[in-house]
Write an enzyme that holds these catalytic residues in place. Structure first.
Site, PDB file in Angstrom:
ATOM      1  N   GLU A  24       0.740  -1.190  -0.007  1.00 41.87           N
ATOM      2  CA  GLU A  24      -0.064   0.078   0.113  1.00 41.87           C
ATOM      3  C   GLU A  24       0.920   1.208   0.019  1.00 41.87           C
ATOM      4  O   GLU A  24       2.037   1.020   0.515  1.00 41.87           O
ATOM      5  CB  GLU A  24      -0.695  -0.013   1.248  1.00 41.87           C
ATOM      6  CG  GLU A  24      -2.401  -0.620   1.067  1.00 41.87           C
ATOM      7  CD  GLU A  24      -3.342   0.154   0.274  1.00 41.87           C
ATOM      8  OE1 GLU A  24      -2.872   0.753  -0.590  1.00 41.87           O
ATOM      9  OE2 GLU A  24      -4.451  -0.013   0.173  1.00 41.87           O
ATOM     10  N   ASP A  25       0.448   2.191  -0.403  1.00 38.35           N
ATOM     11  CA  ASP A  25       1.213   3.547  -0.411  1.00 38.35           C
ATOM     12  C   ASP A  25       0.711   4.325   0.825  1.00 38.35           C
ATOM     13  O   ASP A  25       1.843   4.678   1.487  1.00 38.35           O
ATOM     14  CB  ASP A  25       0.630   4.592  -1.780  1.00 38.35           C
ATOM     15  CG  ASP A  25      -0.739   4.803  -2.017  1.00 38.35           C
ATOM     16  OD1 ASP A  25      -1.447   3.790  -1.425  1.00 38.35           O
ATOM     17  OD2 ASP A  25      -1.059   5.741  -2.693  1.00 38.35           O
ATOM     18  N   ASP A  65      -4.763   4.729   5.917  1.00 40.80           N
ATOM     19  CA  ASP A  65      -5.320   6.076   6.537  1.00 40.80           C
ATOM     20  C   ASP A  65      -6.410   5.441   7.714  1.00 40.80           C
ATOM     21  O   ASP A  65      -6.216   5.055   8.990  1.00 40.80           O
ATOM     22  CB  ASP A  65      -6.196   6.665   5.426  1.00 40.80           C
ATOM     23  CG  ASP A  65      -6.597   8.054   5.818  1.00 40.80           C
ATOM     24  OD1 ASP A  65      -6.884   8.064   6.822  1.00 40.80           O
ATOM     25  OD2 ASP A  65      -6.786   8.849   4.917  1.00 40.80           O
ATOM     26  N   GLY A  97      -7.792   2.652   7.758  1.00 43.67           N
ATOM     27  CA  GLY A  97      -7.599   1.030   7.736  1.00 43.67           C
ATOM     28  C   GLY A  97      -8.620   0.261   7.164  1.00 43.67           C
ATOM     29  O   GLY A  97      -8.565  -0.790   7.047  1.00 43.67           O
ATOM     30  N   THR A 126      -9.655   0.085   4.057  1.00 43.77           N
ATOM     31  CA  THR A 126      -9.222  -0.787   2.845  1.00 43.77           C
ATOM     32  C   THR A 126      -8.151  -1.996   3.165  1.00 43.77           C
ATOM     33  O   THR A 126      -8.611  -3.261   2.510  1.00 43.77           O
ATOM     34  CB  THR A 126      -8.298   0.143   1.841  1.00 43.77           C
ATOM     35  OG1 THR A 126      -9.173   1.330   1.475  1.00 43.77           O
ATOM     36  CG2 THR A 126      -7.972  -0.375   0.780  1.00 43.77           C
ATOM     37  N   ASP A 181      -2.374  11.041  -4.863  1.00 40.21           N
ATOM     38  CA  ASP A 181      -2.992  12.001  -5.772  1.00 40.21           C
ATOM     39  C   ASP A 181      -3.946  13.168  -5.153  1.00 40.21           C
ATOM     40  O   ASP A 181      -4.402  12.858  -4.090  1.00 40.21           O
ATOM     41  CB  ASP A 181      -3.677  11.366  -7.029  1.00 40.21           C
ATOM     42  CG  ASP A 181      -5.163  10.876  -6.422  1.00 40.21           C
ATOM     43  OD1 ASP A 181      -4.976  10.122  -5.406  1.00 40.21           O
ATOM     44  OD2 ASP A 181      -6.055  11.062  -7.015  1.00 40.21           O
ATOM     45  N   ARG A 213       0.564  12.749  -8.973  1.00 39.30           N
ATOM     46  CA  ARG A 213       1.054  11.301  -8.657  1.00 39.30           C
ATOM     47  C   ARG A 213       2.665  11.205  -9.068  1.00 39.30           C
ATOM     48  O   ARG A 213       3.211  10.428  -8.383  1.00 39.30           O
ATOM     49  CB  ARG A 213       0.380   9.983  -9.321  1.00 39.30           C
ATOM     50  CG  ARG A 213      -1.007  10.032  -8.989  1.00 39.30           C
ATOM     51  CD  ARG A 213      -1.457   8.568  -9.459  1.00 39.30           C
ATOM     52  NE  ARG A 213      -3.164   8.404  -9.271  1.00 39.30           N
ATOM     53  CZ  ARG A 213      -3.554   8.032  -8.464  1.00 39.30           C
ATOM     54  NH1 ARG A 213      -2.992   7.650  -7.274  1.00 39.30           N
ATOM     55  NH2 ARG A 213      -4.990   8.016  -8.511  1.00 39.30           N
TER      56      ARG A 213
HETATM   57  C1  PRP Z   1      -5.625   5.157  -0.904  1.00 40.76           C
HETATM   58  C2  PRP Z   1      -4.449   4.024  -0.703  1.00 40.76           C
HETATM   59  C3  PRP Z   1      -5.257   2.930   0.162  1.00 40.76           C
HETATM   60  C4  PRP Z   1      -6.387   3.635   0.698  1.00 40.76           C
HETATM   61  C5  PRP Z   1      -6.377   3.660   2.128  1.00 40.76           C
HETATM   62  O1  PRP Z   1      -6.191   4.503  -2.109  1.00 40.76           O
HETATM   63  O2  PRP Z   1      -3.925   3.638  -1.750  1.00 40.76           O
HETATM   64  O3  PRP Z   1      -5.791   1.982  -0.898  1.00 40.76           O
HETATM   65  O4  PRP Z   1      -6.631   4.968   0.337  1.00 40.76           O
HETATM   66  O5  PRP Z   1      -7.187   4.379   2.883  1.00 40.76           O
HETATM   67  P1  PRP Z   1      -8.101   3.618   4.199  1.00 40.76           P
HETATM   68  O6  PRP Z   1      -7.238   3.350   5.043  1.00 40.76           O
HETATM   69  O7  PRP Z   1      -8.849   4.862   4.467  1.00 40.76           O
HETATM   70  O8  PRP Z   1      -9.061   2.910   3.631  1.00 40.76           O
HETATM   71  P2  PRP Z   1      -7.147   5.694  -2.906  1.00 40.76           P
HETATM   72  O9  PRP Z   1      -8.551   5.224  -2.601  1.00 40.76           O
HETATM   73  O10 PRP Z   1      -6.681   7.156  -2.610  1.00 40.76           O
HETATM   74  O11 PRP Z   1      -7.023   5.271  -4.391  1.00 40.76           O
HETATM   75  P3  PRP Z   1      -5.872   5.456  -5.537  1.00 40.76           P
HETATM   76  O12 PRP Z   1      -4.520   4.692  -4.827  1.00 40.76           O
HETATM   77  O13 PRP Z   1      -6.238   4.994  -6.805  1.00 40.76           O
HETATM   78  O14 PRP Z   1      -5.628   6.992  -5.402  1.00 40.76           O
END
Ligand code: PRP
Length: 210
Positions: free
Chosen positions: A107-108, A111, A113, A115, A167, A173
């Site tokens: 993961e990048d 936040d 948690g 996802t 982004d 990005r």
């Molecule tokens: C970001 C990141 C994680 C998620 C984390 O993806 O890559 O997958 O948010 O957030 P969380 O802990 O609140 O669930 P994003 O939805 O921004 O998609 P992207 O990578 O395509 O920009």
């Protein structure tokens, strides 16, 4: 006659949070650590990149690992009505079979948690030999569900970040550093407003390499 700018320079709207040197150093460390861990495994690990943001981190991380790895990608999306509920749908699923494989979710940013929590449950149901997760950024202050996270690059404060995969409405990005957005309201008003400063003005103080 020179023009007097009506507003403060747009660069004031952002500041560097983690520069490319710090990113590169920490990613090399993580790569060595992960490479050492999975070097002991029988088969190459499967690294699961979560599109889109993690692709940039994953590309640098695997080159720092120094072992054979298999790369696959997954794309998921929160149902708009359930964005805070953790209810998501798979937009693009994996091509690899995870049965009896060592799997590392990449993961990048973590936040809330939600996802990662969903991914760990879903991929855990596919009978992997082991399942671990690495994130470049951990925004621990924003967590709403506890989630296991074995490897983390940097704990970051609760600020909106762009660059190195992250982004704002699809933009920024490909910035080489991670920047904190100081004036989110202004950026929301004009999402592309930083592009000319960050990408085109190579003035002294620019964040871009000459
Ligand atoms: C970001 C990141 C994680 C998620 C984390 O993806 O890559 O997958 O948010 O957030 P969380 O802990 O609140 O669930 P994003 O939805 O921004 O998609 P992207 O990578 O395509 O920009």
């Amino acid at each position: 006659m020179s023009e007097i700018p009506a507003v403060a320079p747009r660069e004031d709207a952002v500041e560097t949070l983690i520069d490319r040197k710090a990113l590169s150093g920490r990613i090399s460390e993580l790569g060595r650590e992960l490479g050492g861990h999975y070097a002991k495994a029988e088969e190459s690990p499967i690294l699961v990149g979560v599109l889109k943001g993690s692709a940039f981190f994953l590309a640098d991380l695997i080159r720092a690992m120094g072992i054979d790895v298999v790369v696959d990608f997954m794309s998921i999306s929160a149902y708009s009505a359930g964005a805070q509920s953790g209810v998501v749908r798979i937009v693009k699923d994996l091509e690899e079979d995870l049965t009896d494989r060592d799997v590392l979710i990449v993961e990048d940013i973590v936040d809330t948690g939600l996802t990662l929590n969903y991914l760990r449950r879903t991929l855990g149901d596919r009978s992997p030999r082991s399942l671990q997760a690495v994130t470049l950024l951990d925004k621990l202050a924003r967590r709403i569900v506890p989630v296991d996270l074995e490897y983390s690059g940097f704990e970051t404060p609760d600020v909106f970040v762009i660059g190195y995969g992250l982004d704002f409405q699809g933009l920024y990005r490909n910035l080489p550093d991670i920047l904190a957005v100081k004036d989110l309201a202004r950026l929301a008003n004009d999402p592309a407003m930083l592009a000319s400063d960050l990408f085109h003005n190579k003035a002294p103080g620019s964040i871009l390499a000459p």
